[in-house]
Design a protein around this motif. Structure first.
Motif, short mmCIF file in Angstrom:
data_model
loop_
_atom_site.label_atom_id
_atom_site.label_comp_id
_atom_site.label_asym_id
_atom_site.label_seq_id
_atom_site.Cartn_x
_atom_site.Cartn_y
_atom_site.Cartn_z
N VAL A 39 0.85 -1.20 0.00
CA VAL A 39 0.00 0.00 0.00
C VAL A 39 0.89 1.25 0.00
CG1 VAL A 39 -1.81 1.24 1.23
CG2 VAL A 39 -1.83 -1.25 1.21
N SER A 40 1.94 1.23 0.81
CA SER A 40 2.88 2.34 0.88
C SER A 40 3.58 2.53 -0.46
CB SER A 40 3.91 2.07 1.97
OG SER A 40 4.87 3.08 2.02
N TYR A 41 3.90 1.45 -1.14
CA TYR A 41 4.52 1.52 -2.47
C TYR A 41 3.59 2.25 -3.44
CZ TYR A 41 6.35 0.10 -6.97
OH TYR A 41 6.84 0.09 -8.26
N GLY A 42 2.31 1.95 -3.40
CA GLY A 42 1.35 2.63 -4.27
C GLY A 42 1.31 4.12 -3.99
N PHE A 43 1.31 4.50 -2.71
CA PHE A 43 1.35 5.92 -2.36
C PHE A 43 2.63 6.57 -2.87
CE2 PHE A 43 -1.62 5.16 1.41
CZ PHE A 43 -2.69 5.76 0.78
N SER A 44 3.76 5.89 -2.72
CA SER A 44 5.03 6.44 -3.16
C SER A 44 5.09 6.63 -4.67
CB SER A 44 6.18 5.54 -2.71
OG SER A 44 6.24 5.49 -1.32
N VAL A 45 4.55 5.68 -5.41
CA VAL A 45 4.51 5.83 -6.87
C VAL A 45 3.66 7.04 -7.25
CG1 VAL A 45 3.63 4.77 -8.99
CG2 VAL A 45 4.97 3.42 -7.39
N ALA A 46 2.55 7.24 -6.56
CA ALA A 46 1.71 8.41 -6.84
C ALA A 46 2.45 9.71 -6.53
CB ALA A 46 0.42 8.33 -6.02
N ILE A 47 3.21 9.74 -5.43
CA ILE A 47 4.00 10.93 -5.09
C ILE A 47 5.06 11.18 -6.14
CG2 ILE A 47 5.67 11.85 -3.43
CD1 ILE A 47 3.99 10.40 -1.25
N PHE A 48 5.75 10.12 -6.58
CA PHE A 48 6.77 10.27 -7.63
C PHE A 48 6.14 10.84 -8.90
CE2 PHE A 48 10.15 6.93 -6.33
CZ PHE A 48 10.15 7.41 -5.05
N ALA A 49 5.02 10.25 -9.31
CA ALA A 49 4.38 10.67 -10.56
C ALA A 49 3.88 12.11 -10.48
CB ALA A 49 3.24 9.72 -10.89
N LEU A 50 3.22 12.45 -9.39
CA LEU A 50 2.71 13.82 -9.24
C LEU A 50 3.85 14.84 -9.18
CD1 LEU A 50 -0.22 13.28 -6.74
CD2 LEU A 50 -0.37 13.86 -9.15
N SER A 51 4.93 14.49 -8.50
CA SER A 51 6.08 15.40 -8.44
C SER A 51 6.70 15.59 -9.82
CB SER A 51 7.15 14.86 -7.49
OG SER A 51 6.66 14.76 -6.20
N GLY A 52 6.86 14.51 -10.54
CA GLY A 52 7.47 14.58 -11.87
C GLY A 52 6.61 15.35 -12.86
N VAL A 53 5.33 15.03 -12.89
CA VAL A 53 4.42 15.72 -13.82
C VAL A 53 4.28 17.19 -13.43
CG1 VAL A 53 2.02 15.84 -14.59
CG2 VAL A 53 3.18 13.64 -14.47
N GLY A 54 4.22 17.47 -12.14
CA GLY A 54 4.12 18.85 -11.69
C GLY A 54 5.35 19.66 -12.08
N TYR A 56 7.39 19.00 -14.57
CA TYR A 56 7.45 19.11 -16.03
C TYR A 56 6.59 20.26 -16.52
CZ TYR A 56 7.26 17.83 -20.93
OH TYR A 56 7.35 17.84 -22.29
N TYR A 57 5.39 20.36 -16.00
CA TYR A 57 4.47 21.40 -16.49
C TYR A 57 4.67 22.75 -15.80
CZ TYR A 57 2.04 17.98 -19.26
OH TYR A 57 1.74 17.02 -20.20
N LEU A 58 4.99 22.75 -14.52
CA LEU A 58 5.11 24.01 -13.79
C LEU A 58 6.50 24.65 -13.90
CD1 LEU A 58 3.09 23.11 -10.58
CD2 LEU A 58 2.33 24.42 -12.57
N ALA A 59 7.54 23.83 -14.01
CA ALA A 59 8.91 24.36 -14.06
C ALA A 59 9.51 24.27 -15.45
CB ALA A 59 9.79 23.64 -13.05
N GLY A 60 8.76 23.80 -16.42
CA GLY A 60 9.25 23.77 -17.80
C GLY A 60 10.34 22.75 -18.05
N ASP A 61 10.18 21.54 -17.57
CA ASP A 61 11.12 20.44 -17.77
C ASP A 61 12.55 20.81 -17.34
OD1 ASP A 61 11.95 17.89 -18.40
OD2 ASP A 61 12.17 18.31 -20.54
#
Length: 114
Positions: A39-54, A56-61
């Protein structure tokens, strides 16, 4: 479920043995919370993905080191919450522990299940 508040960084993981109100054991069997790692792994993957996508779009890659640093900081900052939520979800989903908001009412006043 836990003895201390989340902001007590050195003691956030200490759990009570049972519920002080109803006596429900928080560890249904030895090693029960090993499954909370998934369950913790699933939360961590979501944090990684949201941080990366955020980023990419907010800081211009930005550069790769910015991604690594941001994901590491986000993971460390959310670790106490991820730990607690993964254990609570594990207990709720696989320990078959259900919250009863009418626990204080006498049994004859509680609605019957069909």
């Amino acid at each position: 479920m836990f003895k201390y508040p989340t902001y007590r960084v050195t003691k956030f993981s200490q759990m009570l043995d049972s519920c002080p109100v109803c006596g429900q054991a928080y560890e249904p069997e030895p090693g029960f919370y090993w499954g909370a790692m998934f369950v913790s792994y699933g939360f961590s993957v979501a944090i990684f993905a949201l941080s990366g996508v955020g980023l990419y779009y907010l800081a211009g890659d930005p550069a790769v080191w910015v991604y690594v640093l941001t994901v590491a900081v986000a993971t460390v900052l959310t670790m106490p919450l991820v730990f607690r939520y993964s254990r609570a979800l594990m207990l709720y989903l696989f320990g078959f522990v259900r919250y009863n908001p009418r626990w204080a009412e006498p049994a004859e006043q509680q609605p019957r299940k069909a």
